[in-house]
Design a protein around this motif. Sequence first.
Motif, PDB file in Angstrom:
ATOM      1  N   LYS A   1       0.831  -1.202   0.000  1.00 52.69           N
ATOM      2  CA  LYS A   1       0.000   0.000   0.000  1.00 52.69           C
ATOM      3  C   LYS A   1       0.871   1.260   0.000  1.00 52.69           C
ATOM      4  N   GLY A   2       0.510   2.193  -0.854  1.00 49.32           N
ATOM      5  CA  GLY A   2       1.225   3.456  -0.909  1.00 49.32           C
ATOM      6  C   GLY A   2       2.435   3.454  -1.805  1.00 49.32           C
ATOM      7  N   ARG A   3       2.810   2.294  -2.344  1.00 49.29           N
ATOM      8  CA  ARG A   3       4.006   2.222  -3.189  1.00 49.29           C
ATOM      9  C   ARG A   3       3.640   2.422  -4.650  1.00 49.29           C
TER      10      ARG A   3
ATOM     11  N   GLY B   1       7.510  -3.452  -2.107  1.00 53.29           N
ATOM     12  CA  GLY B   1       7.531  -3.532  -0.653  1.00 53.29           C
ATOM     13  C   GLY B   1       7.966  -4.870  -0.102  1.00 53.29           C
ATOM     14  N   MET B   2       8.243  -5.824  -0.975  1.00 53.67           N
ATOM     15  CA  MET B   2       8.579  -7.169  -0.501  1.00 53.67           C
ATOM     16  C   MET B   2      10.088  -7.331  -0.314  1.00 53.67           C
ATOM     17  N   PRO B   3      10.533  -7.729   0.881  1.00 54.74           N
ATOM     18  CA  PRO B   3      11.952  -8.062   1.061  1.00 54.74           C
ATOM     19  C   PRO B   3      12.289  -9.348   0.313  1.00 54.74           C
ATOM     20  N   ARG B   4      13.564  -9.711   0.280  1.00 58.07           N
ATOM     21  CA  ARG B   4      13.964 -10.918  -0.448  1.00 58.07           C
ATOM     22  C   ARG B   4      14.608 -11.925   0.500  1.00 58.07           C
ATOM     23  N   LEU B   5      14.557 -13.183   0.090  1.00 54.02           N
ATOM     24  CA  LEU B   5      15.134 -14.278   0.876  1.00 54.02           C
ATOM     25  C   LEU B   5      16.572 -14.522   0.439  1.00 54.02           C
ATOM     26  N   LYS B   6      17.478 -14.565   1.396  1.00 54.02           N
ATOM     27  CA  LYS B   6      18.890 -14.870   1.154  1.00 54.02           C
ATOM     28  C   LYS B   6      19.162 -16.267   1.717  1.00 54.02           C
ATOM     29  N   LEU B   7      19.533 -17.188   0.862  1.00 54.62           N
ATOM     30  CA  LEU B   7      19.642 -18.594   1.234  1.00 54.62           C
ATOM     31  C   LEU B   7      21.035 -18.959   1.732  1.00 54.62           C
ATOM     32  N   ASN B   8      21.076 -19.824   2.754  1.00 53.12           N
ATOM     33  CA  ASN B   8      22.286 -20.560   3.131  1.00 53.12           C
ATOM     34  C   ASN B   8      23.490 -19.651   3.373  1.00 53.12           C
ATOM     35  N   VAL B   9      23.343 -18.743   4.322  1.00 48.21           N
ATOM     36  CA  VAL B   9      24.399 -17.771   4.611  1.00 48.21           C
ATOM     37  C   VAL B   9      25.526 -18.474   5.376  1.00 48.21           C
ATOM     38  N   PRO B  10      26.733 -18.541   4.813  1.00 47.96           N
ATOM     39  CA  PRO B  10      27.820 -19.275   5.491  1.00 47.96           C
ATOM     40  C   PRO B  10      28.106 -18.752   6.888  1.00 47.96           C
ATOM     41  N   GLU B  11      28.076 -17.426   7.077  1.00 49.65           N
ATOM     42  CA  GLU B  11      28.380 -16.844   8.383  1.00 49.65           C
ATOM     43  C   GLU B  11      27.348 -17.192   9.445  1.00 49.65           C
TER      44      GLU B  11
ATOM     45  N   VAL C   1      16.372 -10.132   3.653  1.00 55.48           N
ATOM     46  CA  VAL C   1      17.043  -8.872   3.337  1.00 55.48           C
ATOM     47  C   VAL C   1      16.006  -7.771   3.125  1.00 55.48           C
ATOM     48  N   PHE C   2      16.110  -6.730   3.939  1.00 58.77           N
ATOM     49  CA  PHE C   2      15.216  -5.576   3.837  1.00 58.77           C
ATOM     50  C   PHE C   2      15.981  -4.396   3.224  1.00 58.77           C
ATOM     51  N   HIS C   3      15.361  -3.770   2.245  1.00 58.33           N
ATOM     52  CA  HIS C   3      15.894  -2.539   1.670  1.00 58.33           C
ATOM     53  C   HIS C   3      14.742  -1.548   1.588  1.00 58.33           C
ATOM     54  N   ARG C   4      14.472  -0.919   2.741  1.00 56.55           N
ATOM     55  CA  ARG C   4      13.346   0.019   2.860  1.00 56.55           C
ATOM     56  C   ARG C   4      12.025  -0.672   2.550  1.00 56.55           C
ATOM     57  N   GLN C   5      11.861  -1.867   3.090  1.00 63.12           N
ATOM     58  CA  GLN C   5      10.645  -2.658   2.879  1.00 63.12           C
ATOM     59  C   GLN C   5      10.079  -3.083   4.224  1.00 63.12           C
ATOM     60  N   GLU C   6       8.872  -3.616   4.203  1.00 64.18           N
ATOM     61  CA  GLU C   6       8.231  -3.970   5.463  1.00 64.18           C
ATOM     62  C   GLU C   6       7.225  -5.089   5.264  1.00 64.18           C
ATOM     63  N   MET C   7       6.963  -5.797   6.375  1.00 65.70           N
ATOM     64  CA  MET C   7       5.943  -6.836   6.406  1.00 65.70           C
ATOM     65  C   MET C   7       5.077  -6.583   7.632  1.00 65.70           C
ATOM     66  N   VAL C   8       3.767  -6.763   7.469  1.00 61.13           N
ATOM     67  CA  VAL C   8       2.806  -6.330   8.483  1.00 61.13           C
ATOM     68  C   VAL C   8       1.999  -7.517   8.992  1.00 61.13           C
ATOM     69  N   ASN C   9       1.817  -7.566  10.331  1.00 64.83           N
ATOM     70  CA  ASN C   9       0.856  -8.488  10.913  1.00 64.83           C
ATOM     71  C   ASN C   9      -0.478  -7.756  11.026  1.00 64.83           C
ATOM     72  N   GLU C  10      -1.520  -8.358  10.486  1.00 62.14           N
ATOM     73  CA  GLU C  10      -2.793  -7.660  10.357  1.00 62.14           C
ATOM     74  C   GLU C  10      -3.653  -7.683  11.622  1.00 62.14           C
ATOM     75  N   HIS C  11      -3.205  -8.373  12.682  1.00 60.59           N
ATOM     76  CA  HIS C  11      -3.987  -8.372  13.919  1.00 60.59           C
ATOM     77  C   HIS C  11      -3.734  -7.062  14.663  1.00 60.59           C
TER      78      HIS C  11
ATOM     79  N   HIS D   1       3.797   6.823   3.823  1.00 57.62           N
ATOM     80  CA  HIS D   1       5.185   7.007   3.384  1.00 57.62           C
ATOM     81  C   HIS D   1       5.957   5.699   3.579  1.00 57.62           C
ATOM     82  N   PRO D   2       5.578   4.642   2.865  1.00 59.76           N
ATOM     83  CA  PRO D   2       6.226   3.340   3.049  1.00 59.76           C
ATOM     84  C   PRO D   2       7.710   3.399   2.715  1.00 59.76           C
ATOM     85  N   GLY D   3       8.500   2.718   3.553  1.00 56.14           N
ATOM     86  CA  GLY D   3       9.935   2.629   3.309  1.00 56.14           C
ATOM     87  C   GLY D   3      10.756   3.799   3.787  1.00 56.14           C
ATOM     88  N   VAL D   4      10.103   4.860   4.292  1.00 54.04           N
ATOM     89  CA  VAL D   4      10.850   6.062   4.666  1.00 54.04           C
ATOM     90  C   VAL D   4      11.525   5.897   6.023  1.00 54.04           C
TER      91      VAL D   4
END
Length: 524
Positions: A302-304, A310-320, A328-338, A484-487
Amino acid sequence: MNWRYIRSFFAMVFFVFITQNVHAQTKIRVLNFQADNGFQHKSKQAGLEMIEHLGEINNWEVHTSIDTSDISMKKLSSFDVIVFNNNCGNKGRIFSDAQHRVLQNYIRSGGGFVGIHCAGAIWKEGGEFQLWYEKLVGTSLVKHPKVQPAKLIVENKEHICTCHLPDEWMVTDEWHTFSHNPRNNVNVLISLDESSYEDSPKMGGDHPFTWYQYYDGGRSFFTSLGHTIDIYADENYQKLVQGGIIWASGMADKQLKLPVAEGLMLDLDADYGISLEKGNRISSWKNQVGETVVKSFDKQDKGRIEAGSGMPRLKLNVPELNGHNSVVFHRQEMVNEHEDAFDHLTTGSGYTWFAVISVYEQVQGKPGVNAFFGNLRNTNVDKKGQYEGLWAGLSDENQMWTGARNALQKGLWNENSPHVLYDQPLEASRYYLVMGRMGSGTDKVPIELFINSNEPVASEVFPVNTKANPSKMVIGQERDATNHPGVESFDGEIARFLIFDHPLSDDEIINVMKYLEKKYNIQL
């Protein structure tokens, strides 16, 4: 002192502990599957019998099948692991389109996959499933020289699959090359010394041969070993596959479980419960705590201007992170609707949260406000826009902070909305364990911030307002900001995020820290 041997010793002790506990407590349910459409190995029967033998000695429930009708939602849901047991598909399709969807849903629901040898040569399924399956395996088998002895290098001796093996392991088998080197996308356990065998083809000196990965919500273990009849009688090989089945079943992780369960209301784990769309973009992240109103955190578009941004991405199998995933978030968000699930945390119950995170360079928005979670509301009961809720984030210089707001006074940081700030910046791209704790009570309570230590690095006092009414909880931003999503969000990664609905004791914090330290290789 040789720390590698010490770690290997403790890994072997852990292997014995896990296998004994699995034997004593839980039966792993294994589908020993060998339907195929292609080359017929002389070792096929030996492979089936090996899994049945492992089932007998480990008290597993093993169902052996060469029938694709077992790939149904009803039947597959009854198994913890499906073993593709040296079944080739190099001549034609094995599965129907409906069975493709069943297999994908099984993995996406947390299922375990073990692929042996020719499971990497299922080439003819076609379409989107073919691409998905090759990522599940890690790559695709292509060519091989004649069967001959060669030297395997054990790269990771601390994993349950390989802790029993010598550093170098001589084996006679078929040495496949692959469509591409999977190393960047999987966690390599064993590689092949290309100087130890004759003839081409080879892979330019870097030749992974056995690996594991967290993939699309499930677990996948693959070994290209398994061509000859004799290898299935090799005890080292049997233990390798046995470890792969235990790991893929999730039993190893279940034995290493959170030491504190009371009051846990949120567990977001990047290894599980993630739904993808548009490649690696995350549309939903499911809470791993059962029987709660907080079911999931979902994409916020919403608002984008650009749909899906607004969707972050999945980074698989991080050696560290010991091979675990991160979001991975780059000015993105996920919301719980409750709307009201987390309100009580700042109105008397208190809370404790933990996050395994890494930070990037922050993109400046509102100065100092780069929040990685929060449930602030910008209108209180008197409609004065004075904000209420809890949050945590980073300054523009990557200094960690946490805090809460009680809707009693305007202004960003003041005596009613304390700025619990650690003045030393976090190092970019290093993984940290950060924590926050608020005391319980309806008067003035402490808020503490912890970073890689059970001693707080900063603390302030918060005056509780029992009439405060926070909003929806958001991961990646300070509130459900559709205007103002991502701000006011952060740039970085989250591998694990926990919220307890009360302040944990010092000893409980130490125990949870030890668990997260071990699981994610955090250097405290």
